[in-house]
Design an enzyme around this catalytic site. Structure first.
Site, PDB file in Angstrom:
ATOM      1  N   ASP A  70       0.820  -1.209   0.000  1.00 40.52           N
ATOM      2  CA  ASP A  70       0.000   0.000   0.000  1.00 40.52           C
ATOM      3  C   ASP A  70       0.856   1.262   0.000  1.00 40.52           C
ATOM      4  O   ASP A  70       0.328   2.371  -0.091  1.00 40.52           O
ATOM      5  CB  ASP A  70      -0.938   0.011   1.221  1.00 40.52           C
ATOM      6  N   ASP A  90       2.734  -8.792   9.202  1.00 38.20           N
ATOM      7  CA  ASP A  90       3.157  -7.406   9.046  1.00 38.20           C
ATOM      8  C   ASP A  90       4.567  -7.380   8.473  1.00 38.20           C
ATOM      9  O   ASP A  90       5.319  -8.354   8.594  1.00 38.20           O
ATOM     10  CB  ASP A  90       3.125  -6.677  10.394  1.00 38.20           C
ATOM     11  N   ASP A 112       7.246  -6.201   9.385  1.00 37.21           N
ATOM     12  CA  ASP A 112       8.391  -6.322  10.293  1.00 37.21           C
ATOM     13  C   ASP A 112       8.371  -7.611  11.104  1.00 37.21           C
ATOM     14  O   ASP A 112       9.151  -7.751  12.050  1.00 37.21           O
ATOM     15  CB  ASP A 112       8.445  -5.119  11.244  1.00 37.21           C
ATOM     16  N   ASP A 149      -8.721  -6.285  13.016  1.00 33.58           N
ATOM     17  CA  ASP A 149      -8.471  -7.626  13.510  1.00 33.58           C
ATOM     18  C   ASP A 149      -9.522  -8.067  14.535  1.00 33.58           C
ATOM     19  O   ASP A 149     -10.110  -9.142  14.411  1.00 33.58           O
ATOM     20  CB  ASP A 149      -7.061  -7.720  14.105  1.00 33.58           C
TER      21      ASP A 149
END
Length: 584
Positions: free
Chosen positions: A190, A237, A239, A328
């Site tokens: 994104d 994610d 990271d 979530d």
């Protein structure tokens, strides 16, 4: 001699089959390999010892008694003080007491293990050795075809990115590609970065870029689902670096056709600052015990990363929830309302980064708290319209009200100044400070004892952040009440350094106010010839906020120094490039 993953797959005894005590092959592998194999054999028997510890259970029971005793003390009419400070204390402590009791209840249920015989049987037969040999994939575990009930399993791994550093994305994508079990890895960008696109191509991952960022992270995933066709999909994610066994430890749960998703913990590897340690350890009890206890009530919820979903379950509710920044938890609620089951396993299968700056921490907590308050005020779990079990209603209500506990320090901070300036007492004059301290310690000291036992050591950074984060949660509540939209922020996104003091103006003002109030209180106590509890309490609050100010000063100095060093390094690199170009 070290053995390969394929050798390990072939020779490792099945966890659902009888294991002979001695095997000739074991004797040929040497002590190191034998120890590794024995560790594999014990992996299902070794649960988290603390969660089954009688000592923890005893601590929880004693702490619960302390909570109840403190509540009885506060509600005793004989101990009632002046209306305003007493009301502040009652409101704050009622929220904290209720949260503590529900936490104890959930921790007591944390001994539940979701890995049943069906899981172990499915895990034992997840890979087909014959098919691996026919495919010539013995040395390529990421090509091993997976099977559930003899049917091939098709998995997509989604890595969501939004402006994170390229090196961080590289480590995550590389690890995702190496996950054991055949799968497709997708980079969902994104941030619309050409560098990320080139990186994905270089590593061999698929790359997806949207024209807009509608729906934030959830919209990004929903868009990818229109392209990917796997039966299951993992969300990571940018990271969070996955371990090779991620699919091996999660996919077998889907042998139960009612399981919608399997969530694993968020474990952090960057605990190098006060903020990162506080933010990281703040989650320890939640992931080690609370989420695990929620399994027993079918109320474990998704935390946005390190999770694998059944595609059919998400299709059943119309996709990931996109009307909240806490997609979530909202998605989890909708799945549970639709009758699906969730599973949480307390096994680290990915390691990532927690916020390590005040800015990152503030934005993360604001996003999380906003989502919690949205559920409380717009989708109340106790409403008769919710299609949840009573246990699920209670667990989601605790989740939705959790950040109210973060506002409680604000109410309690105001109590000592009311006594210092206006002689308004929170408890009756006849109540001695020793008596108050006894009941207060029974509540708070036992809470700290439970946290100390579960985390293995005292984490003052957790107490620091818990005491100073009230402006974040107050703002989140106000945003939800007034309908203000919150911009999407990524925890690991980097850029030019911003002063941490830009994000803690309320804390700075309170520090100044409490410091002046302590001076006034000291002057009054000097005149009366006795030390008051109000002065001690107020000074403690000022010292805590002062510690946070020191943390902000150190962070500001460190980030400015690192940024200047980076600019010098970039300038030197540009100079070398120009010199080389000129010479050519």
């Amino acid at each position: 001699m070290a053995i390969s993953e394929f050798d390990r797959l072939v020779v490792s005894p099945r966890s659902t089959e009888y294991v002979a005590q001695a095997q000739p092959f074991e004797e040929r592998r040497g002590r190191e390999s034998l120890a590794q194999e024995r560790a594999v054999l014990r992996r299902h028997a070794q649960a988290d010892s603390a969660s089954h510890s009688p000592s923890l259970m005893l601590l929880v029971i004693v702490a619960t008694i302390g909570v109840i005793a403190y509540a009885v003390f506060l509600l005793n009419p004989a101990n009632r003080g002046d209306l305003l400070p007493y009301s502040l204390v009652i409101v704050a402590e009622t929220i904290l007491v209720v949260q503590a009791l529900f936490a104890m209840w959930t921790v007591l249920a944390s001994g539940y293990d979701a890995r049943t015989f069906s899981f172990h049987h499915a895990q034992d037969h997840l890979f087909d050795v014959g098919q691996i040999i026919r495919d010539g994939a013995e040395d390529s575990p990421h090509r091993w075809r997976m099977y559930l009930e003899d049917k091939p399993v098709d998995v997509d791994v989604f890595i969501t990115t939004y402006g994170e550093e390229l090196d961080t994305i590289y480590e995550t994508v590389r690890a995702a590609l190496d996950i054991k079990g055949e799968h497709r890895t997708w980079v969902l960008d994104d941030g619309r970065s050409d560098e990320v696109r080139d990186l994905a191509a270089q590593l061999g991952a698929r790359y997806v870029r949207r024209l807009s960022s509608n729906g934030a992270k959830a919209g990004n995933v929903n868009h990818a689902l229109s392209l990917a066709k796997g039966d299951y999909y993992v969300i990571l994610d940018a990271d969070f670096v996955a371990k090779p066994d991620f699919l091996l430890e999660t996919v077998p749960f889907f042998v139960d056709q009612n399981v919608a998703f399997v969530q694993t913990p968020q474990t952090y590897g960057n605990l190098h600052t006060v903020i990162s340690r506080g933010a990281g350890y703040m989650q320890s009890v939640f992931y080690r015990f609370v989420q695990r206890g929620r399994n027993r009530f079918n109320a474990a919820f998704c935390v946005g990363t390190n999770v694998i979903f059944r595609r059919a379950a998400i299709d059943d509710i119309g996709g990931m929830h996109t009307d909240s920044k806490s997609e979530d938890v909202w998605t989890s609620v909708e799945l549970h309302e639709a009758g699906w089951r969730s599973v949480y396993i307390p096994k680290t299968l990915a390691v990532g980064n927690t916020p390590d700056t005040i800015e990152a921490y503030s934005k993360q907590q604001l996003r999380w708290a906003t989502g919690g308050f949205e559920i409380l005020l717009r989708h109340n779990p106790l409403s008769p319209r919710r299609r949840l079990t009573m246990d699920q209603r209670l667990q989601y209500m605790v989740t939705a009200t959790n950040y109210l506990a973060g506002i409680c320090p604000l109410l309690l901070i105001l109590v000592p100044p009311l006594q210092i300036y206006f002689d308004l007492l929170p408890v009756a004059v006849t109540t001695t400070w020793q008596e108050w301290l006894f009941f207060y310690a029974g509540f708070y000291v036992m809470q700290i004892a439970v946290a100390l036992f579960t985390m293995g050591s005292f984490r003052w950074e957790v107490l620091l952040l818990a005491a100073v984060s009230f402006p974040i949660y107050t703002r989140a509540l106000w945003n939800v009440l007034t309908g203000q939209e919150q911009a999407w922020h990524v925890t690991g996104r980097k850029g030019a350094p911003t002063s941490p003091f830009n994000f803690i103006v309320p804390q700075v003002l309170f520090f100044v106010f409490l410091s002046l109030t302590s001076l006034v209180g000291a002057w009054k106590d000097w005149g009366s010839g006795s030390l008051s509890l109000a002065l001690a309490w107020n000074t403690t609050n000022a010292v805590i906020l002062g510690g946070f100010m020191i943390t902000a000063f150190r962070e500001s100095h460190s980030t400015r120094s690192e940024y200047r060093e980076k600019l010098r390094a970039d300038a030197a690199a540009d100079t070398r490039a120009e010199t080389t170009g000129g010479a050519a």
